[in-house]
Design a protein around this motif. Structure first.
Motif, mmCIF file in Angstrom:
data_model
loop_
_atom_site.group_PDB
_atom_site.id
_atom_site.type_symbol
_atom_site.label_atom_id
_atom_site.label_comp_id
_atom_site.label_asym_id
_atom_site.label_seq_id
_atom_site.Cartn_x
_atom_site.Cartn_y
_atom_site.Cartn_z
ATOM 1 N N HIS A 29 0.830 -1.211 0.000
ATOM 2 C CA HIS A 29 0.000 0.000 0.000
ATOM 3 C C HIS A 29 0.862 1.258 0.000
ATOM 4 O O HIS A 29 0.540 2.245 -0.677
ATOM 5 N N ALA A 30 1.953 1.245 0.756
ATOM 6 C CA ALA A 30 2.860 2.391 0.778
ATOM 7 C C ALA A 30 3.447 2.638 -0.610
ATOM 8 O O ALA A 30 3.478 3.775 -1.102
ATOM 9 N N GLY A 31 3.896 1.568 -1.250
ATOM 10 C CA GLY A 31 4.458 1.692 -2.593
ATOM 11 C C GLY A 31 3.436 2.165 -3.603
ATOM 12 O O GLY A 31 3.745 2.954 -4.510
ATOM 13 N N SER A 32 2.198 1.700 -3.467
ATOM 14 C CA SER A 32 1.140 2.122 -4.376
ATOM 15 C C SER A 32 0.874 3.617 -4.256
ATOM 16 O O SER A 32 0.716 4.318 -5.271
ATOM 17 N N ALA A 33 0.814 4.138 -3.019
ATOM 18 C CA ALA A 33 0.588 5.573 -2.815
ATOM 19 C C ALA A 33 1.745 6.393 -3.378
ATOM 20 O O ALA A 33 1.546 7.449 -3.990
ATOM 21 N N LEU A 34 2.962 5.901 -3.180
ATOM 22 C CA LEU A 34 4.132 6.589 -3.706
ATOM 23 C C LEU A 34 4.111 6.587 -5.236
ATOM 24 O O LEU A 34 4.410 7.606 -5.881
ATOM 25 N N ALA A 35 3.741 5.464 -5.818
ATOM 26 C CA ALA A 35 3.668 5.366 -7.281
ATOM 27 C C ALA A 35 2.652 6.354 -7.848
ATOM 28 O O ALA A 35 2.898 6.993 -8.885
ATOM 29 N N LYS A 36 1.516 6.484 -7.196
ATOM 30 C CA LYS A 36 0.484 7.430 -7.665
ATOM 31 C C LYS A 36 1.005 8.861 -7.647
ATOM 32 O O LYS A 36 0.738 9.647 -8.566
ATOM 33 N N ALA A 37 1.733 9.208 -6.593
ATOM 34 C CA ALA A 37 2.285 10.560 -6.499
ATOM 35 C C ALA A 37 3.298 10.818 -7.608
ATOM 36 O O ALA A 37 3.334 11.903 -8.199
ATOM 37 N N VAL A 38 4.129 9.823 -7.899
ATOM 38 C CA VAL A 38 5.128 9.971 -8.969
ATOM 39 C C VAL A 38 4.439 10.059 -10.323
ATOM 40 O O VAL A 38 4.791 10.900 -11.166
ATOM 41 N N HIS A 69 6.697 0.579 -13.645
ATOM 42 C CA HIS A 69 7.453 0.075 -14.794
ATOM 43 C C HIS A 69 6.522 -0.616 -15.795
ATOM 44 O O HIS A 69 5.628 -1.359 -15.442
ATOM 45 N N GLY A 70 6.802 -0.344 -17.060
ATOM 46 C CA GLY A 70 5.978 -0.890 -18.129
ATOM 47 C C GLY A 70 5.091 0.170 -18.733
ATOM 48 O O GLY A 70 4.903 0.223 -19.955
ATOM 49 N N VAL A 74 10.991 4.412 -15.585
ATOM 50 C CA VAL A 74 11.512 4.501 -14.220
ATOM 51 C C VAL A 74 12.800 3.692 -14.106
ATOM 52 O O VAL A 74 13.022 2.730 -14.852
ATOM 53 N N SER A 75 13.638 4.099 -13.164
ATOM 54 C CA SER A 75 14.876 3.370 -12.865
ATOM 55 C C SER A 75 15.105 3.363 -11.368
ATOM 56 O O SER A 75 14.606 4.230 -10.632
ATOM 57 N N LEU A 91 13.494 -5.988 -4.104
ATOM 58 C CA LEU A 91 14.464 -5.806 -5.179
ATOM 59 C C LEU A 91 14.380 -6.982 -6.154
ATOM 60 O O LEU A 91 14.407 -6.788 -7.385
ATOM 61 N N LYS A 92 14.257 -8.183 -5.625
ATOM 62 C CA LYS A 92 14.129 -9.360 -6.484
ATOM 63 C C LYS A 92 12.894 -9.248 -7.376
ATOM 64 O O LYS A 92 12.959 -9.515 -8.588
ATOM 65 N N ARG A 93 11.784 -8.812 -6.808
ATOM 66 C CA ARG A 93 10.549 -8.660 -7.584
ATOM 67 C C ARG A 93 10.693 -7.571 -8.643
ATOM 68 O O ARG A 93 10.217 -7.729 -9.769
ATOM 69 N N ALA A 94 11.329 -6.469 -8.267
ATOM 70 C CA ALA A 94 11.530 -5.385 -9.236
ATOM 71 C C ALA A 94 12.400 -5.851 -10.399
ATOM 72 O O ALA A 94 12.122 -5.541 -11.572
ATOM 73 N N MET A 95 13.451 -6.610 -10.099
ATOM 74 C CA MET A 95 14.329 -7.114 -11.158
ATOM 75 C C MET A 95 13.593 -8.112 -12.044
ATOM 76 O O MET A 95 13.743 -8.101 -13.278
ATOM 77 N N GLN A 96 12.761 -8.947 -11.435
ATOM 78 C CA GLN A 96 11.996 -9.913 -12.236
ATOM 79 C C GLN A 96 10.986 -9.213 -13.134
ATOM 80 O O GLN A 96 10.664 -9.703 -14.222
#
Length: 465
Positions: A29-38, A69-70, A74-75, A91-96
């Motif tokens: 949920h934290a990552g989702s809120a951050l993604a929306k702001a970006v 991503h997609g 983003v990097s 990190l593993k999930r992001a790389m996958q």
């Protein structure tokens, strides 16, 4: 009002035990809120760089990068290898998912600081300070994840702080975000929900963030009334006569039925202000301190302030005078409105301890809360970039002040406004809170530039609230 917290780990743990959530759910949920702001700050051609640390704050940034991503460019930049189990997993999930990882700080349109958040327990090292300095020097839009890096979790600050345009803080507001020294670093503050509504996630707290829609103006709804219905404010004049005059104008413009300036010498004043040498019999409150030059007639002032049961609003020069000890000992209803230097004097008188302005500014919440517990009959308004109203261990934080108010005389108007609300029947705490809000919001009502604003403009702005 919104609750503010010194720490939110307790709230996270309650979310786990009471609502059956786990750290990974909160992180998504934290990552989702951050993604929306970006995402709001990116066009299809623009790039976002997530600068991620070794712990769970860095993991929040990795989640956001994966979610974007997609569909967006983003990097990830990881100046240090991840250490926490969740950071390694994310990190593993992001790389996958194919999120690009860069080896150096590259140019981007949006920079996300996900280095430390609330997990920093020591000052930053030289490498990290240089990294943050480099980020601050970049041209793009800057977003902090949870809080700008450089804030230590004991509320102290590193020498270098990430300067964000926007802070997405996780779950609830953190007290450190309202440190005066961070006023130019946190930007707009938005709270990200963590799988629960804000009301469910929260617990009661002694710290509150004031909201402008909570402003309670002294609107006149009673039709069968006269000037006496709205109280009589008595204001002590000093040698610097302009200060009492401004306080009187503030009181009158904020609804007091009558305002009297007390002093021996007659001065030129607006026709709606009364002048007298003695306290009017039907006075509701006394406002004193502004414009007094020491030495002054202590005997006369002691009699005026203490030989009655009227509530007091005390500002400016009186904060530096030993008469303050008698005022506090009297247990009279009392509002103090010092700036940090004046509060340093009050602290010295009352606690027999010398504390510098720098110490107060570095620990504003501690000193305000401690003072209000020691003197529960007093309402303290500690001026600053974020004004603190303290009463019986509770802190109410007003963030609406603007640089336009950084002028001599602004505080005199505020003291008069507080007196006006007390005269009209507000409790001392309510009067201080609502006068503080109105004072700040009035400064935003006029569309002139920030440097030409005057204390009289505050009075004009009150008409627009």
């Amino acid at each position: 009002m919104h609750y503010i917290y010194e720490e939110t780990q307790t709230l996270d743990e309650r979310a786990y035990t009471t609502f059956g959530l786990n750290p990974e759910i909160l992180m998504e949920h934290a990552g989702s809120a951050l993604a929306k702001a970006v995402k709001k700050k990116l066009t299809c051609q623009q790039k976002a760089l997530f600068v991620c640390g070794v712990g769970n704050n860095g993991a929040d940034g990795m989640v956001a990068a994966r979610l974007l991503h997609g569909a967006n460019n983003v990097s990830l930049y990881l100046p240090f290898p991840p250490k926490s189990s969740l950071a390694k997993l994310q990190l593993k999930r992001a790389m996958q998912a194919g999120v690009p990882i860069v080896e150096n700080l590259i140019d981007a349109d949006v920079y996300v600081d996900a280095l430390f958040g609330a997990g920093l327990n020591r000052p930053l090292d030289g490498f990290t300070c240089n990294l943050i300095d480099a980020l601050n020097a970049k041209e793009g839009y800057k977003i902090a994840c949870d809080m700008p890096s450089g804030i230590v979790n004991d509320l102290s600050l590193s020498s270098t702080i990430f300067n964000a345009h926007e802070t997405i803080t996780m779950g609830a507001l953190k007290l450190c975000l309202f440190h005066d020294a961070l006023k130019d670093s946190v930007g707009k503050i938005k709270v990200a929900p963590l799988g629960l509504s804000r009301n469910l996630y929260a617990l009661p707290s002694p710290f509150y963030l004031l909201q402008k829609n909570e402003l309670k103006l002294p609107l006149r709804t009673k039709k069968n009334c006269n000037k006496g219905t709205f109280g009589h404010v008595a204001i002590v004049q000093g040698n610097k006569e302009g200060a009492a005059l401004l306080a009187g104008m503030g009181a009158f413009h904020f609804g007091a039925g009558l305002v009297t300036l007390l002093g021996e010498r007659k001065r030129k004043t607006p026709p709606y202000l009364i002048q007298a040498s003695t306290l009017p019999k039907k006075s509701s409150v006394i406002v004193a301190g502004m414009g007094l030059e020491m030495p002054f007639d202590t005997v006369w002032l002691r009699h005026l302030l203490l030989e009655n049961t009227l509530p007091l609003v005390i500002d400016a020069s009186l904060c530096h005078h030993e008469l303050m000890l008698e005022l506090l000992a009297s247990k009279k209803p009392l509002v103090l409105t010092p700036h940090p230097k004046e509060f340093s004097s009050i602290w010295h008188f009352t606690c027999n301890e010398k504390v510098s302005v720098e110490q107060i500014q570095a620990n504003r919440f501690f000193y305000a809360k401690t003072f209000s517990k020691r003197f529960p009959h007093i309402t303290l308004l500690l001026k600053g970039a974020n004004t603190i109203i303290a009463h019986q261990g509770e802190l109410y934080i007003n963030t609406y002040g603007t640089p336009a108010l950084a002028k001599g005389g602004s505080g005199d108007v505020l003291a008069g406004m507080i007196g006006a609300l007390i005269a009209q029947g507000y409790s001392l705490k309510e009067a201080t809170i609502h006068a503080s809000l109105a004072h700040a919001l009035a400064s935003k009502k006029l569309t002139c530039n920030t440097f030409a604003f005057t204390p009289i403009d505050i009075c004009k702005g009150l008409k627009c609230l």
